[in-house]
Design a protein around this motif. Structure first.
Motif, PDB file in Angstrom:
ATOM      1  N   GLN A  27      16.085  -7.855 -26.924  1.00  0.00           N
ATOM      2  CA  GLN A  27      15.272  -7.466 -25.773  1.00  0.00           C
ATOM      3  C   GLN A  27      16.120  -6.721 -24.745  1.00  0.00           C
ATOM      4  N   LEU A  28      17.407  -7.037 -24.732  1.00  0.00           N
ATOM      5  CA  LEU A  28      18.381  -6.321 -23.903  1.00  0.00           C
ATOM      6  C   LEU A  28      19.471  -5.815 -24.838  1.00  0.00           C
ATOM      7  N   GLU A  29      19.728  -4.525 -24.813  1.00  0.00           N
ATOM      8  CA  GLU A  29      20.707  -3.931 -25.718  1.00  0.00           C
ATOM      9  C   GLU A  29      21.922  -3.432 -24.944  1.00  0.00           C
ATOM     10  N   LYS A  30      22.978  -3.098 -25.702  1.00  0.00           N
ATOM     11  CA  LYS A  30      24.218  -2.678 -25.051  1.00  0.00           C
ATOM     12  C   LYS A  30      23.976  -1.488 -24.125  1.00  0.00           C
ATOM     13  N   ASP A  31      24.663  -1.540 -23.009  1.00  0.00           N
ATOM     14  CA  ASP A  31      24.599  -0.534 -21.948  1.00  0.00           C
ATOM     15  C   ASP A  31      23.243  -0.467 -21.249  1.00  0.00           C
TER      16      ASP A  31
END
Length: 128
Positions: A27-31
């Motif tokens: 749901q939250l990805e890198k950067d």
């Protein structure tokens, strides 16, 4: 997510764990920018300082990083850091508790392994 306000785990830790879970689930990805302390405070009806403490915990663990004036973002190795941490802390603790309870119930190693395998098969069937 519902916070356990009456529990033994501090709210800021629960906030940090919720963000970690969001990263693990993709749901939250890198950067990607994460929620601000004020957004988290509003979402969970908590003090912004408590939310900030949860975010700071993740910055200290290098799961999040700060961009001055822009907010907090998910670090590139965040998922790996969380997996390693949860494996070494959470799973080890749960397994120890499981083995202790099995010993109290006089359940042998092979029977315990069989129970874990059966539970795994049930989860696989449910996910299909």
């Amino acid at each position: 997510m519902i916070l356990n306000i009456d529990g033994t785990k501090p709210i800021y830790v629960q906030i940090a764990e919720w963000i970690e879970t969001e990263i693990l689930l993709g749901q939250l990805e890198k950067d990607q920018k994460v929620f601000s302390q004020y957004q988290l405070a509003e979402m969970f009806n908590i003090n912004p300082a408590t939310a900030a403490k949860g975010l700071s915990l993740l910055v200290d663990e290098e799961i999040l990083y700060k961009k001055r004036g822009l907010g907090m973002f998910v670090s590139s190795p965040a998922k790996e850091i969380i997996l390693k941490k949860r494996k070494s802390q959470t799973l080890t603790k749960l397994i120890l508790e499981l083995v202790l309870e099995a010993n109290r119930l006089n359940i042998g190693e092979q029977e315990l392994i069989q129970m874990v395998q059966t539970a795994n098969l049930e989860l696989e069937r449910e996910s299909k």
